[in-house]
Design an enzyme around this catalytic site. Structure first.
Site, PDB file in Angstrom:
ATOM      1  N   ARG A  18       2.136  22.817 -49.386  1.00 46.12           N
ATOM      2  CA  ARG A  18       3.454  22.785 -49.711  1.00 46.12           C
ATOM      3  C   ARG A  18       4.328  23.569 -48.632  1.00 46.12           C
ATOM      4  O   ARG A  18       5.360  24.344 -49.056  1.00 46.12           O
ATOM      5  CB  ARG A  18       3.454  23.637 -51.210  1.00 46.12           C
ATOM      6  N   ARG A  22      10.721  23.560 -51.154  1.00 50.96           N
ATOM      7  CA  ARG A  22      11.751  24.174 -51.573  1.00 50.96           C
ATOM      8  C   ARG A  22      11.934  25.622 -50.961  1.00 50.96           C
ATOM      9  O   ARG A  22      12.843  26.245 -50.860  1.00 50.96           O
ATOM     10  CB  ARG A  22      11.716  24.423 -53.319  1.00 50.96           C
ATOM     11  N   ARG A  31      17.417  17.249 -48.947  1.00 48.69           N
ATOM     12  CA  ARG A  31      17.034  16.707 -50.328  1.00 48.69           C
ATOM     13  C   ARG A  31      18.074  16.564 -51.129  1.00 48.69           C
ATOM     14  O   ARG A  31      18.097  15.895 -52.175  1.00 48.69           O
ATOM     15  CB  ARG A  31      15.898  17.392 -50.917  1.00 48.69           C
ATOM     16  N   ASP A  67       3.674  12.713 -52.721  1.00 53.63           N
ATOM     17  CA  ASP A  67       3.304  13.094 -53.985  1.00 53.63           C
ATOM     18  C   ASP A  67       1.999  12.422 -54.596  1.00 53.63           C
ATOM     19  O   ASP A  67       1.969  11.042 -54.189  1.00 53.63           O
ATOM     20  CB  ASP A  67       4.182  13.361 -55.015  1.00 53.63           C
ATOM     21  N   TYR A 142      -1.862  13.811 -65.570  1.00 54.84           N
ATOM     22  CA  TYR A 142      -0.569  13.343 -65.607  1.00 54.84           C
ATOM     23  C   TYR A 142      -0.495  11.930 -66.418  1.00 54.84           C
ATOM     24  O   TYR A 142       0.399  11.783 -67.194  1.00 54.84           O
ATOM     25  CB  TYR A 142       0.012  13.187 -64.319  1.00 54.84           C
TER      26      TYR A 142
HETATM   27  O1  1CP Z   1       3.880  20.366 -47.983  1.00 53.89           O
HETATM   28  C1  1CP Z   1       3.599  19.637 -49.084  1.00 53.89           C
HETATM   29  O2  1CP Z   1       2.236  19.979 -49.471  1.00 53.89           O
HETATM   30  C2  1CP Z   1       4.319  18.611 -49.753  1.00 53.89           C
HETATM   31  C3  1CP Z   1       3.715  17.422 -50.208  1.00 53.89           C
HETATM   32  C4  1CP Z   1       3.216  17.548 -51.662  1.00 53.89           C
HETATM   33  C5  1CP Z   1       2.063  17.717 -52.093  1.00 53.89           C
HETATM   34  C6  1CP Z   1       0.683  17.606 -51.153  1.00 53.89           C
HETATM   35  C7  1CP Z   1       4.304  17.387 -52.783  1.00 53.89           C
HETATM   36  C8  1CP Z   1       5.587  17.307 -52.669  1.00 53.89           C
HETATM   37  N1  1CP Z   1       3.185  17.329 -53.826  1.00 53.89           N
HETATM   38  C9  1CP Z   1       2.094  17.237 -53.475  1.00 53.89           C
HETATM   39  C10 1CP Z   1       0.703  17.175 -54.097  1.00 53.89           C
HETATM   40  C11 1CP Z   1       0.842  17.383 -55.709  1.00 53.89           C
HETATM   41  N2  1CP Z   1       1.541  17.190 -56.658  1.00 53.89           N
HETATM   42  C12 1CP Z   1      -0.254  17.988 -56.404  1.00 53.89           C
HETATM   43  C13 1CP Z   1      -1.458  18.774 -55.886  1.00 53.89           C
HETATM   44  C14 1CP Z   1      -1.333  20.022 -55.009  1.00 53.89           C
HETATM   45  C15 1CP Z   1      -1.087  21.114 -55.745  1.00 53.89           C
HETATM   46  O3  1CP Z   1      -1.919  21.378 -56.481  1.00 53.89           O
HETATM   47  O4  1CP Z   1       0.133  21.772 -55.722  1.00 53.89           O
HETATM   48  C16 1CP Z   1       0.074  18.098 -57.741  1.00 53.89           C
HETATM   49  C17 1CP Z   1      -0.504  18.810 -58.976  1.00 53.89           C
HETATM   50  C18 1CP Z   1       1.121  17.366 -57.996  1.00 53.89           C
HETATM   51  C19 1CP Z   1       2.141  17.224 -59.056  1.00 53.89           C
HETATM   52  C20 1CP Z   1       3.504  17.612 -59.029  1.00 53.89           C
HETATM   53  N3  1CP Z   1       4.518  17.119 -58.288  1.00 53.89           N
HETATM   54  C21 1CP Z   1       4.024  18.875 -59.309  1.00 53.89           C
HETATM   55  C22 1CP Z   1       3.117  19.870 -60.278  1.00 53.89           C
HETATM   56  C23 1CP Z   1       3.272  19.815 -61.760  1.00 53.89           C
HETATM   57  C24 1CP Z   1       2.510  20.409 -62.758  1.00 53.89           C
HETATM   58  O5  1CP Z   1       1.630  19.997 -63.356  1.00 53.89           O
HETATM   59  O6  1CP Z   1       2.595  21.860 -62.695  1.00 53.89           O
HETATM   60  C25 1CP Z   1       5.249  18.978 -58.964  1.00 53.89           C
HETATM   61  C26 1CP Z   1       6.382  20.015 -59.479  1.00 53.89           C
HETATM   62  C27 1CP Z   1       5.558  17.957 -58.387  1.00 53.89           C
HETATM   63  C28 1CP Z   1       6.654  17.536 -57.673  1.00 53.89           C
HETATM   64  C29 1CP Z   1       6.976  17.786 -56.108  1.00 53.89           C
HETATM   65  N4  1CP Z   1       5.929  17.216 -55.190  1.00 53.89           N
HETATM   66  C30 1CP Z   1       6.206  17.675 -54.067  1.00 53.89           C
HETATM   67  C31 1CP Z   1       7.456  18.467 -54.198  1.00 53.89           C
HETATM   68  C32 1CP Z   1       8.249  19.107 -53.088  1.00 53.89           C
HETATM   69  C33 1CP Z   1       7.698  18.493 -55.797  1.00 53.89           C
HETATM   70  C34 1CP Z   1       8.977  19.361 -56.220  1.00 53.89           C
HETATM   71  C35 1CP Z   1       9.837  18.333 -56.521  1.00 53.89           C
HETATM   72  C36 1CP Z   1      11.330  18.468 -56.012  1.00 53.89           C
HETATM   73  O7  1CP Z   1      11.522  19.073 -54.967  1.00 53.89           O
HETATM   74  O8  1CP Z   1      12.256  17.883 -56.546  1.00 53.89           O
END
Ligand code: 1CP
Length: 335
Positions: A18, A22, A31, A67, A142
Site C-alpha cells: 500500500r 491514501r 484520485r 485491486d 468478498y
Molecule cells: O500500493 C499498493 O499496495 C496499492 C495497490 C493495492 C493492492 C496491492 C490496492 C489498492 N489493493 C490491493 C490489494 C488488496 N485489496 C488486498 C490485499 C492486500 C491487503 O491485505 O491489504 C485486499 C484484502 C483488498 C481488498 C480491499 N480493497 C480493501 C480491504 C477491505 C477489507 O476487507 O477490509 C479495500 C479498502 C480496498 C480498496 C482499495 N484498494 C486499493 C486502494 C488504494 C483502496 C482504497 C480505495 C480508494 O482509495 O478509494
C-alpha cells in the site's frame, strides 16, 4: 530481485505494501473525482499512481496499482469498491450455478492492464514492478460475504458445509488469479505477490485441506513464468510453513510473528517483512531501532526483503516512510 533469489545484495531492499495510496497527498489529489475501479482501468492513471511512491521514497520495487477484485469486475461480476468500505459484491455467491456463471479471465478482458504494465515497465527503468493477485480464499471471502468481513463466517460455512460449491469456487478464482498474473508478467512484471490477507482465519488443518491446493495451483502457474513468487497473509503465524510449501519463493510475514521465528518456519526460502505498520507513528528513533532489529534478524534468511507487516496505514506521515527507506538502504549490520 537478487534478494528474492537468495543472492548477495549491497543492502536489504525495501518496498511497502500500500505504498501507493491514501497516505500520499499526490495520490489523494490525482484520485479526486475518479472512482477506485475506474482508476484501475485507466492506464495513464495506474502508471502515475504506481510511480508516485517510487519517485518519493526511492523504494526498490513498485507495486502495481490495482485491486484483488479488479479481475472479477473485468469478467463481469457486479461489484464496486466503496470509499471507506472496500469491495462490495451485488449478488453474493451461494450456489454451484452462481459459480458457473462467473466467466474465466481471458487477456482480452483486461487490455488496460497490459497497457498499464507495459507503460510502467518503460518508465521504471531498472526498478522492478511487482504484479499481484488475490489468493482464492481471500477473494472468495468478498464473493461469498458480499463485502468486507471480520469473521468470514459465511465463507467458512460454505467451506465446511458445501464442499462441492466451495471446490468449484476455489478452482474458478484460482484460474482467474493465475490468468491475471500471467497477463501482468507477459506485459513485463518482474515478480508477483499472491495476497491471502485473510488466510489467518483458518486452522492449519482447514488451510491444508480446503485452501492450500488452490493457492498452490496459482503459485504453480506463476512459477512456470520464471518470476519470483511472494506469498503473503495476515495473522498467519501458524500457517507459514504451509504457505511456503504451497509454492512460494518468498514468504511474507506479518508483524505479529517475530521475523526469526518466521524464518525458522519457511525452510530455505526468502522472507519479506515485517515492521509493525503502527511503528511509523512512534518517534523516529524508536521506529528505526525496531527496523534495525528486523534487518539483523533477516540475515538468517536465504534472502530478506524489508517491508511493513501489512499495508501502510492511510494516516501515515510519508516523511517517516522516507526516513525508514533511507535507513534500510544505509543500514550495515554491526560486526
Ligand atoms: O500500493 C499498493 O499496495 C496499492 C495497490 C493495492 C493492492 C496491492 C490496492 C489498492 N489493493 C490491493 C490489494 C488488496 N485489496 C488486498 C490485499 C492486500 C491487503 O491485505 O491489504 C485486499 C484484502 C483488498 C481488498 C480491499 N480493497 C480493501 C480491504 C477491505 C477489507 O476487507 O477490509 C479495500 C479498502 C480496498 C480498496 C482499495 N484498494 C486499493 C486502494 C488504494 C483502496 C482504497 C480505495 C480508494 O482509495 O478509494
Amino acid at each position: 530481485m537478487r534478494a528474492t533469489r537468495g543472492e548477495e545484495v549491497s543492502h536489504t531492499p525495501v518496498w511497502f505494501m500500500r505504498q501507493a495510496g491514501r497516505s500520499l497527498p499526490e495520490y489523494r489529489a490525482i484520485r479526486e473525482g475518479t472512482a477506485m475501479l475506474e482508476s484501475c482501468m485507466d492506464p495513464a492513471l495506474v502508471t502515475e499512481i504506481t510511480l508516485q511512491p517510487v519517485r518519493r521514497y526511492g523504494v526498490d520495487a513498485a507495486i502495481f496499482f490495482s485491486d484483488i477484485v479488479l479481475p472479477l469486475k473485468a469478467v463481469g461480476v457486479d461489484l464496486d469498491i466503496k470509499p471507506g468500505v472496500g469491495p462490495v459484491v451485488a449478488t453474493p455467491v451461494e450456489t454451484l450455478t452462481d459459480v458457473e456463471l462467473i466467466p474465466d479471465l481471458e487477456p482480452g478482458h483486461v487490455p488496460y492492464i497490459t497497457e498499464a504494465v507495459r507503460s510502467l515497465v518503460g518508465e521504471l527503468g531498472g526498478t522492478p514492478l511487482i504484479g499481484f493477485a488475490g489468493a482464492p480464499f481471500t477473494v472468495a471471502s468478498y464473493l461469498v460475504e458480499g463485502g468486507p468481513s471480520k469473521d468470514h463466517a459465511r465463507t467458512k460455512a460454505m467451506m465446511f458445509g458445501a464442499p462441492d460449491v466451495w471446490d468449484a469456487l476455489m478452482r474458478k478464482i484460482a484460474d482467474i488469479s493465475a490468468a491475471y498474473l500471467e497477463v501482468q508478467v507477459a506485459a513485463g512484471a518482474s515478480a508477483v505477490q499472491l495476497f491471502d490477507s485473510w488466510a489467518g482465519a483458518l486452522t492449519p488443518d482447514d488451510y491444508r485441506e480446503h485452501v492450500m491446493p488452490h493457492s498452490a495451483a496459482v503459485l504453480e502457474r506463476a512459477g512456470r513464468l520464471g518470476v519470483p513468487r511472494i506469498h503473503f497473509g495476515v495473522g498467519t503465524g501458524n500457517l507459514l510453513s504451509l504457505m511456503a510449501e504451497a509454492g512460494a519463493d518468498v514468504v511474507g510475514i506479518d508483524w505479529r510473528t517475530p521475523l526469526a521465528s518466521g524464518i525458522g518456519q519457511v525452510g530455505d526460502r526468502a522472507v519479506q517483512g515485517n515492521l509493525d505498520p503502527t511503528l511509523v507513528f512512534a518517534p523516529t528513533e524508536v521506529m528505526l531501532q525496531r527496523a534495525a532489529q528486523i534487518l539483523d534478524a533477516g540475515r538468517a534468511a536465504r534472502g530478506h526483503v524489508f517491508n511493513l507487516g501489512h499495508g501502510v496505514i492511510p494516516s501515515t506521515d510519508p516523511d517517516q516512510l522516507a526516513r525508514l527507506t533511507d535507513f534500510v538502504h544505509e543500514y550495515r549490520p554491526a560486526g
